[in-house]
Write a protein that holds these residues in place. Structure first.
Motif, mmCIF file in Angstrom:
data_model
loop_
_atom_site.group_PDB
_atom_site.id
_atom_site.type_symbol
_atom_site.label_atom_id
_atom_site.label_comp_id
_atom_site.label_asym_id
_atom_site.label_seq_id
_atom_site.Cartn_x
_atom_site.Cartn_y
_atom_site.Cartn_z
ATOM 1 N N ARG A 3 0.825 -1.206 0.000
ATOM 2 C CA ARG A 3 0.000 0.000 0.000
ATOM 3 C C ARG A 3 0.860 1.257 0.000
ATOM 4 N N ARG A 4 1.985 1.213 0.726
ATOM 5 C CA ARG A 4 2.879 2.376 0.786
ATOM 6 C C ARG A 4 3.568 2.625 -0.549
ATOM 7 N N ARG A 5 3.696 1.612 -1.362
ATOM 8 C CA ARG A 5 4.435 1.733 -2.619
ATOM 9 C C ARG A 5 3.559 2.175 -3.792
ATOM 10 N N THR A 6 2.272 2.204 -3.608
ATOM 11 C CA THR A 6 1.397 2.476 -4.748
ATOM 12 C C THR A 6 1.392 3.952 -5.108
ATOM 13 N N GLY A 7 1.260 4.208 -6.400
ATOM 14 C CA GLY A 7 1.125 5.564 -6.900
ATOM 15 C C GLY A 7 -0.297 5.834 -7.359
ATOM 16 N N PRO A 8 -0.521 6.983 -7.990
ATOM 17 C CA PRO A 8 -1.877 7.364 -8.402
ATOM 18 C C PRO A 8 -2.545 6.364 -9.345
ATOM 19 N N ALA A 9 -1.797 5.799 -10.288
ATOM 20 C CA ALA A 9 -2.410 4.892 -11.261
ATOM 21 C C ALA A 9 -2.985 3.657 -10.575
ATOM 22 N N VAL A 10 -2.248 3.092 -9.638
ATOM 23 C CA VAL A 10 -2.723 1.903 -8.930
ATOM 24 C C VAL A 10 -3.933 2.248 -8.069
ATOM 25 N N LYS A 11 -3.878 3.351 -7.340
ATOM 26 C CA LYS A 11 -5.011 3.754 -6.504
ATOM 27 C C LYS A 11 -6.268 3.948 -7.345
ATOM 28 N N ARG A 22 10.467 2.290 -7.732
ATOM 29 C CA ARG A 22 10.228 3.153 -8.883
ATOM 30 C C ARG A 22 10.202 2.329 -10.173
ATOM 31 N N PHE A 23 11.131 1.390 -10.279
ATOM 32 C CA PHE A 23 11.217 0.603 -11.504
ATOM 33 C C PHE A 23 9.973 -0.255 -11.705
ATOM 34 N N HIS A 24 9.582 -1.010 -10.678
ATOM 35 C CA HIS A 24 8.450 -1.910 -10.918
ATOM 36 C C HIS A 24 7.140 -1.147 -11.060
ATOM 37 N N ASN A 25 7.036 0.051 -10.486
ATOM 38 C CA ASN A 25 5.838 0.860 -10.699
ATOM 39 C C ASN A 25 5.818 1.504 -12.084
ATOM 40 N N SER A 26 6.942 1.503 -12.792
ATOM 41 C CA SER A 26 6.986 2.081 -14.132
ATOM 42 C C SER A 26 6.506 1.113 -15.196
ATOM 43 N N VAL A 27 6.405 -0.154 -14.869
ATOM 44 C CA VAL A 27 5.967 -1.152 -15.845
ATOM 45 C C VAL A 27 4.480 -0.954 -16.135
ATOM 46 N N HIS A 28 4.086 -1.073 -17.405
ATOM 47 C CA HIS A 28 2.716 -0.709 -17.787
ATOM 48 C C HIS A 28 1.665 -1.596 -17.128
ATOM 49 N N TRP A 76 -3.499 -5.371 -8.487
ATOM 50 C CA TRP A 76 -4.879 -5.867 -8.459
ATOM 51 C C TRP A 76 -4.918 -7.340 -8.040
ATOM 52 N N SER A 77 -4.010 -8.148 -8.588
ATOM 53 C CA SER A 77 -3.997 -9.572 -8.244
ATOM 54 C C SER A 77 -3.665 -9.784 -6.779
ATOM 55 N N ILE A 78 -2.795 -8.928 -6.227
ATOM 56 C CA ILE A 78 -2.478 -9.030 -4.803
ATOM 57 C C ILE A 78 -3.681 -8.620 -3.959
ATOM 58 N N ALA A 79 -4.345 -7.527 -4.348
ATOM 59 C CA ALA A 79 -5.457 -6.990 -3.551
ATOM 60 C C ALA A 79 -6.687 -7.880 -3.586
ATOM 61 N N THR A 80 -6.941 -8.544 -4.723
ATOM 62 C CA THR A 80 -8.183 -9.303 -4.881
ATOM 63 C C THR A 80 -7.980 -10.813 -4.852
ATOM 64 N N GLY A 81 -6.731 -11.260 -4.979
ATOM 65 C CA GLY A 81 -6.476 -12.694 -5.090
ATOM 66 C C GLY A 81 -6.814 -13.246 -6.461
#
Length: 269
Positions: free
Chosen positions: A51-59, A111-117, A124-129
């Motif tokens: 949750r701490r690592r998420t940026g605007p796109a993920v939220k 930063r790197f893994h959040n840059s992947v499209h 989403w897969s982590i949050a919802t299973g």
């Protein structure tokens, strides 16, 4: 005539649009549209470290996806997904460019893994299973149309429901001068092969050449039209308005020139 798919749930979040219920009232002109900066909620379902690592796109993607699935009554863990964005997390790209231009051009793994499209798909897969198939699409200003075509094709090919999650976030300067997306906008549609108890409408999308279709359907409200033109994901607004009003109509959406996406919308009763 193309085969239909059916809309079971809708999510919406953008400038002056807090969720589908409030946004639908605005699109029906029952309440005035009042522009306000998009307020992104904390992402639900993620462990604290993620949750701490998420940026605007993920939220944004998680928020609208959860809205749509809650309305459909389905289990997010069982649903295939299509994520579609013209560029995804502009703030993360900005931070990476700053690092690369600095004296110590080291980029953090986060930063790197959040840059992947397809980063939002992973969160989403982590949050919802969710373990069902997931696609990540990008087609510049036609990204919503590309995502809708992909989700539509999947539903017809497999007979299984699919969630389309389309979103864009803003870019800070100086990237905004090159890609002037001013704010975050996202929507989600739960699409099915057969109608059910909570079906809202049917959709029949088809590609047409620019000369064989009118220009993309504009919004009558000047402020909503400005929003439609400013953010690629908001190119979906004419379709969302048809769904909000329960119109039996056709919406023409931006795609990749010289193509347009024509969507026949019919309410389900």
């Amino acid at each position: 005539m193309t085969a239909p798919v059916f809309v079971e749930g809708i999510g919406l979040l953008g400038p002056g649009l807090t969720d589908w219920q409030q946004g639908a009232a605005v699109l029906r002109a029952e309440t005035p549209y009042l522009h306000a900066a998009t307020a992104l909620p904390a992402p639900e379902g993620l462990p604290s470290a993620e949750r701490r690592r998420t940026g605007p796109a993920v939220k944004l993607a998680l928020a609208v996806g959860r809205q749509a699935i809650a309305a459909s009554g389905r289990d997010a863990a069982t649903l295939a997904t299509v994520f579609s964005a013209s560029g995804a997390d502009g703030h993360n790209y900005h931070a990476i460019c700053e690092s690369l231009a600095g004296d110590d051009p080291m980029i953090s793994p986060t930063r790197f893994h959040n840059s992947v499209h397809n980063a939002p798909a992973g969160y989403w897969s982590i949050a919802t299973g969710a373990m069902a198939p997931s696609n990540a699409m990008c087609a510049h200003d036609g990204s919503f149309a590309a995502g809708l075509l992909d989700a539509y094709s999947q539903v017809l090919a497999t007979g299984a429901p699919c969630v389309l999650i389309a979103y864009d976030t803003d870019y800070p300067e100086p990237l905004r001068s090159a890609r002037p997306i001013p704010d975050a906008f996202g929507l989600a549609l739960v699409l099915t092969a057969e109608p059910g108890a909570v079906t809202l409408a049917s959709l029949r999308p088809s590609l047409v050449l620019e000369g064989d279709a009118p220009t993309p359907t504009p919004m009558a409200d000047a402020a909503l039209e400005a929003l439609r033109a400013a953010i690629p994901a908001a190119r979906a607004l004419p379709l969302l308005q048809a769904l909000a009003r329960g119109d039996d109509t056709t919406a023409v959406l931006d795609y990749l020139d010289p193509l347009r996406l024509r969507v026949e919308v019919a309410p389900w009763r």
